[in-house]
Write a protein that holds these residues in place. Structure first.
Motif, mmCIF file in Angstrom:
data_model
loop_
_atom_site.group_PDB
_atom_site.id
_atom_site.type_symbol
_atom_site.label_atom_id
_atom_site.label_comp_id
_atom_site.label_asym_id
_atom_site.label_seq_id
_atom_site.Cartn_x
_atom_site.Cartn_y
_atom_site.Cartn_z
ATOM 1 N N MET A 1 0.835 -1.195 0.000
ATOM 2 C CA MET A 1 0.000 0.000 0.000
ATOM 3 C C MET A 1 0.872 1.249 0.000
ATOM 4 O O MET A 1 0.589 2.216 -0.705
ATOM 5 C CB MET A 1 -0.901 -0.053 1.232
ATOM 6 C CG MET A 1 -1.952 1.014 1.294
ATOM 7 S SD MET A 1 -1.410 2.506 2.110
ATOM 8 C CE MET A 1 -1.498 2.032 3.818
ATOM 9 N N PHE A 4 2.091 3.198 -3.087
ATOM 10 C CA PHE A 4 1.233 4.123 -3.830
ATOM 11 C C PHE A 4 1.321 5.557 -3.282
ATOM 12 O O PHE A 4 0.693 6.466 -3.809
ATOM 13 C CB PHE A 4 -0.235 3.679 -3.775
ATOM 14 C CG PHE A 4 -0.494 2.389 -4.499
ATOM 15 C CD1 PHE A 4 -0.466 2.335 -5.888
ATOM 16 C CD2 PHE A 4 -0.769 1.230 -3.800
ATOM 17 C CE1 PHE A 4 -0.703 1.148 -6.554
ATOM 18 C CE2 PHE A 4 -1.013 0.034 -4.458
ATOM 19 C CZ PHE A 4 -0.978 -0.001 -5.843
ATOM 20 N N LEU A 5 2.055 5.708 -2.207
ATOM 21 C CA LEU A 5 2.089 7.027 -1.562
ATOM 22 C C LEU A 5 3.160 7.933 -2.165
ATOM 23 O O LEU A 5 4.158 7.466 -2.698
ATOM 24 C CB LEU A 5 2.367 6.864 -0.064
ATOM 25 C CG LEU A 5 1.248 6.267 0.769
ATOM 26 C CD1 LEU A 5 1.740 5.978 2.177
ATOM 27 C CD2 LEU A 5 0.040 7.195 0.817
ATOM 28 N N ASP A 6 2.927 9.232 -2.041
ATOM 29 C CA ASP A 6 3.947 10.187 -2.461
ATOM 30 C C ASP A 6 4.944 10.383 -1.316
ATOM 31 O O ASP A 6 4.748 9.875 -0.211
ATOM 32 C CB ASP A 6 3.298 11.519 -2.856
ATOM 33 C CG ASP A 6 2.515 12.112 -1.706
ATOM 34 O OD1 ASP A 6 2.959 13.116 -1.157
ATOM 35 O OD2 ASP A 6 1.463 11.553 -1.331
ATOM 36 N N THR A 7 5.988 11.123 -1.598
ATOM 37 C CA THR A 7 7.087 11.233 -0.639
ATOM 38 C C THR A 7 6.645 11.772 0.719
ATOM 39 O O THR A 7 6.956 11.200 1.758
ATOM 40 C CB THR A 7 8.170 12.171 -1.204
ATOM 41 O OG1 THR A 7 8.459 11.742 -2.522
ATOM 42 C CG2 THR A 7 9.414 12.112 -0.361
ATOM 43 N N SER A 9 3.671 11.888 2.080
ATOM 44 C CA SER A 9 2.778 10.973 2.793
ATOM 45 C C SER A 9 3.560 9.795 3.345
ATOM 46 O O SER A 9 3.278 9.313 4.437
ATOM 47 C CB SER A 9 1.682 10.478 1.856
ATOM 48 O OG SER A 9 0.985 11.558 1.310
#
Lengths: 191, 159
Positions: A1, A4-7, A9
């Motif tokens: 999961m 899928f996050l940006d830096t 986050s």
């Protein structure tokens, strides 16, 4: 999961709890982040040529290691590598770079080497991007001090203690910027 | 007993959730789970398959998602439906949603994993650690010193 996050986050979820922190520190995740934002380390030299982007010297080092097979990839601390490159090359900073325009012999702002909105002649010569050469911060500072201010800076810089404050007065932002960049290992090489 | 079967032609697999509820699921749906597939291949699944890490309400959600996902392959409407259902659950009850994701992870349902993970990631983007803890009911197990240290270590990303 987490992939899928940006830096931001990703950095944020690492502060939620211990298990999330260890999950968000995963080396592969940061390698992925690095590849997403700066291109794959394998291709970073290619990217540099193609887009005029610069990866950190350290990244070059990594890619050489990887190519030469000297060190296993797992040895690379990708979080640290990402951090270094990010600090020196964050999107905010790299979207506005300086470039030297061969045509009018002046320094211009450019966005990813396409200064279409800025210069009439470059719109015509889009296929010949060499007409605008990207510059390092140091080169810009040298240009600004060396060209219009050459007589003052050359005579004053060493002997007179007013040299640096003078420059700061004139170019406070540039100096602050160049010093900040100067904190990282080496000045950036654009060309 | 919850039955999710509506076909007589397909083989039925019987599963038991951690809280003892028994589910009868079509083989095609159950096989979306790589965990169940492996158990069946290894012949450990002659009778009722126990799922010690999944509770009944969550397993019900998983099956529902699995069915929709199987149907959505060639149906755009179903795809929309699944997405809006997922997003609704995420908004109304993020904690249950994260349990659903954990179950999907445990059951090793690759197709659903990607979807649910993407949605949860989108949901978490831009949220503070404190808010994330609150929404997903996660206990902050850091000491104040550790937390401060981590915040300091991550500061470069926010500057």
């Amino acid at each position: 999961m987490f992939s899928f996050l940006d830096t931001r986050s990703l950095a944020s979820v690492g502060s939620v709890c211990r298990s999330w922190n260890s999950a968000a520190s995963d080396n592969m995740l940061w390698q992925l982040q690095y590849a997403l934002l700066f291109g794959k380390a394998d291709n970073c030299c290619e990217n540099k040529d193609k887009f005029g982007q610069h990866a950190s010297d350290q990244a070059d080092e990594f890619s050489c290691k990887k190519k030469g097979g000297v060190g296993p990839v797992m040895d690379v601390d990708w979080r640290e590598a990402f951090k270094r490159t990010y600090i020196g090359n964050s999107p905010r900073r790299s979207t506005s770079n300086w470039g030297y325009c061969v045509h009018c012999k002046s320094i211009i702002w450019l966005s990813s080497m396409n200064c279409t909105s800025l210069h009439h002649h470059t719109t015509k010569d889009e296929n010949r991007p060499w007409k605008v050469k990207p510059l390092s911060v140091h080169q810009v500072v040298d240009y600004l001090l060396g060209d219009p201010l050459s007589d003052m800076s050359s005579s004053d810089s060493d002997s007179d203690s007013d040299g640096a404050p003078f420059a700061e007065q004139r170019l406070p932002k540039l100096w602050a910027y160049s010093r900040h960049i100067g904190n990282s290992k080496k000045p950036f090489l654009y060309m | 007993m919850a039955s999710t079967s509506n076909s007589t032609s397909s083989k039925i697999i019987t599963l038991r959730s951690s809280d003892g509820e028994v589910f009868e699921v079509e083989e095609s749906v159950a096989l979306e789970s790589n965990l169940i597939r492996r158990m069946m291949e290894d012949d450990c699944a002659n009778n009722i398959i126990p799922l010690p890490n999944v509770t009944a309400p969550i397993f019900y959600l998983v099956i529902e998602h699995c069915k929709k996902h199987a149907e959505m392959k060639d149906n755009k409407e179903k795809k929309k439906e699944l997405r809006s259902q997922g997003e609704e659950l995420l908004k109304s009850d993020p904690h249950t949603y994260s349990n659903l994701m954990e179950a999907v992870n445990y059951l090793d349902i690759k197709s659903l994993m990607d979807l649910t993970a993407q949605w949860l990631a989108d949901f978490l983007k831009g949220k503070s650690p404190r808010l994330i803890r609150e929404l997903l009911k996660i206990k902050n197990d850091f000491t104040p010193e550790e937390e401060a240290e981590i915040l300091e270590r991550n500061r470069w990303a926010f500057d």
